[in-house]
Scaffold this motif. Structure first.
Motif, PDB file in Angstrom:
ATOM      1  N   ASP A  41      40.475  31.046  38.405  1.00 60.50           N
ATOM      2  CA  ASP A  41      41.016  32.047  39.321  1.00 60.50           C
ATOM      3  C   ASP A  41      41.860  31.319  40.365  1.00 60.50           C
ATOM      4  O   ASP A  41      41.343  30.562  41.175  1.00 60.50           O
ATOM      5  CB  ASP A  41      39.856  32.773  39.997  1.00 60.50           C
ATOM      6  N   ARG A  43      43.768  32.822  42.641  1.00 60.95           N
ATOM      7  CA  ARG A  43      44.081  33.678  43.784  1.00 60.95           C
ATOM      8  C   ARG A  43      43.603  33.053  45.092  1.00 60.95           C
ATOM      9  O   ARG A  43      42.700  32.224  45.122  1.00 60.95           O
ATOM     10  CB  ARG A  43      43.423  35.056  43.609  1.00 60.95           C
ATOM     11  N   ILE A  48      40.175  37.232  46.632  1.00 61.70           N
ATOM     12  CA  ILE A  48      38.889  37.241  45.938  1.00 61.70           C
ATOM     13  C   ILE A  48      37.854  37.994  46.760  1.00 61.70           C
ATOM     14  O   ILE A  48      37.089  38.794  46.221  1.00 61.70           O
ATOM     15  CB  ILE A  48      38.432  35.800  45.632  1.00 61.70           C
ATOM     16  N   GLU A  49      37.850  37.770  48.061  1.00 59.55           N
ATOM     17  CA  GLU A  49      36.909  38.467  48.938  1.00 59.55           C
ATOM     18  C   GLU A  49      37.147  39.977  48.912  1.00 59.55           C
ATOM     19  O   GLU A  49      36.223  40.777  48.879  1.00 59.55           O
ATOM     20  CB  GLU A  49      37.042  37.939  50.368  1.00 59.55           C
ATOM     21  N   LYS A  53      35.427  38.954  41.998  1.00 60.30           N
ATOM     22  CA  LYS A  53      35.813  37.883  41.090  1.00 60.30           C
ATOM     23  C   LYS A  53      35.159  38.045  39.737  1.00 60.30           C
ATOM     24  O   LYS A  53      34.185  38.780  39.594  1.00 60.30           O
ATOM     25  CB  LYS A  53      35.479  36.526  41.695  1.00 60.30           C
ATOM     26  N   SER A  59      37.183  28.896  40.941  1.00 59.74           N
ATOM     27  CA  SER A  59      38.258  29.216  41.889  1.00 59.74           C
ATOM     28  C   SER A  59      39.020  27.955  42.272  1.00 59.74           C
ATOM     29  O   SER A  59      38.427  26.960  42.680  1.00 59.74           O
ATOM     30  CB  SER A  59      37.687  29.860  43.148  1.00 59.74           C
ATOM     31  N   CYS A  90      45.559  35.289  37.919  1.00 62.89           N
ATOM     32  CA  CYS A  90      45.840  35.613  39.319  1.00 62.89           C
ATOM     33  C   CYS A  90      45.639  37.116  39.458  1.00 62.89           C
ATOM     34  O   CYS A  90      44.871  37.710  38.711  1.00 62.89           O
ATOM     35  CB  CYS A  90      47.255  35.162  39.708  1.00 62.89           C
ATOM     36  N   PHE A 118      43.950  39.791  37.144  1.00 64.45           N
ATOM     37  CA  PHE A 118      42.677  40.407  37.518  1.00 64.45           C
ATOM     38  C   PHE A 118      42.734  41.927  37.376  1.00 64.45           C
ATOM     39  O   PHE A 118      41.748  42.549  36.980  1.00 64.45           O
ATOM     40  CB  PHE A 118      42.316  40.009  38.950  1.00 64.45           C
ATOM     41  N   ILE A 128      32.801  42.336  37.169  1.00 65.26           N
ATOM     42  CA  ILE A 128      33.311  41.841  38.449  1.00 65.26           C
ATOM     43  C   ILE A 128      32.128  41.671  39.383  1.00 65.26           C
ATOM     44  O   ILE A 128      31.231  42.519  39.417  1.00 65.26           O
ATOM     45  CB  ILE A 128      34.326  42.836  39.062  1.00 65.26           C
ATOM     46  N   TRP A 131      32.278  38.667  46.109  1.00 60.76           N
ATOM     47  CA  TRP A 131      32.313  37.294  46.584  1.00 60.76           C
ATOM     48  C   TRP A 131      32.487  37.305  48.091  1.00 60.76           C
ATOM     49  O   TRP A 131      33.315  38.037  48.620  1.00 60.76           O
ATOM     50  CB  TRP A 131      33.465  36.525  45.943  1.00 60.76           C
TER      51      TRP A 131
END
Length: 137
Positions: A41, A43, A48-49, A53, A59, A90, A118, A128, A131
């Motif tokens: 990942d 990104r 992500i937050e 994720k 990551s 991404c 994503f 998913i 995160w």
């Protein structure tokens, strides 16, 4: 005076897509179950937050990619030294095409990127997880 860009992002992404493997979100969902595959990942942590994720994804922000792949770098990450397939993603599939091309050009193999990113994973029903960043202090 404005800058004159001779090779824009569209050309760079088109070139990358012509040279790398693109996997569908459905195929990436299946591949994520394979211990010989690493989903990467790229990104930003804020994305992500906000969005969540892929469970088990590694990551690596786009800005650190080359430094984390190169075993001679003081920032090298052991995961990139493993004999595995790396599938980059991404948010929408543009940055990951460039990341996969860069990784491939550096000699990492095999690599691919997930078309549609994503968003495509989410739309295909991929798992998913939430995160949250590590708290400092």
């Amino acid at each position: 005076m404005p800058q004159t860009i001779h090779r824009g992002i569209k050309a760079m992404i088109d070139e990358a897509n012509a040279e790398i493997e693109t996997v569908s979100a459905a195929d990436a969902i299946k591949a994520a179950q394979d211990p010989g595959v690493v989903i990467v990942d790229i990104r930003d942590p804020r994305e992500i937050e906000r969005e969540g994720k892929i469970p088990g994804a590694f990551s690596c922000t786009r800005g650190m990619l080359e430094f984390w792949i190169d075993p001679q770098s003081p920032y090298a990450k052991p995961i990139f030294q493993e004999d595995k397939k790396f599938i980059f993603h991404c948010a929408g599939g543009l940055r990951s095409a460039l990341a996969a091309k860069t990784a491939q050009d550096m000699g990492l193999k095999p690599v691919a990127h997930m078309g549609g990113g994503f968003a495509a994973w989410r739309d295909a029903g991929g798992p998913i997880e939430k995160w949250e960043p590590k708290k400092k202090g």
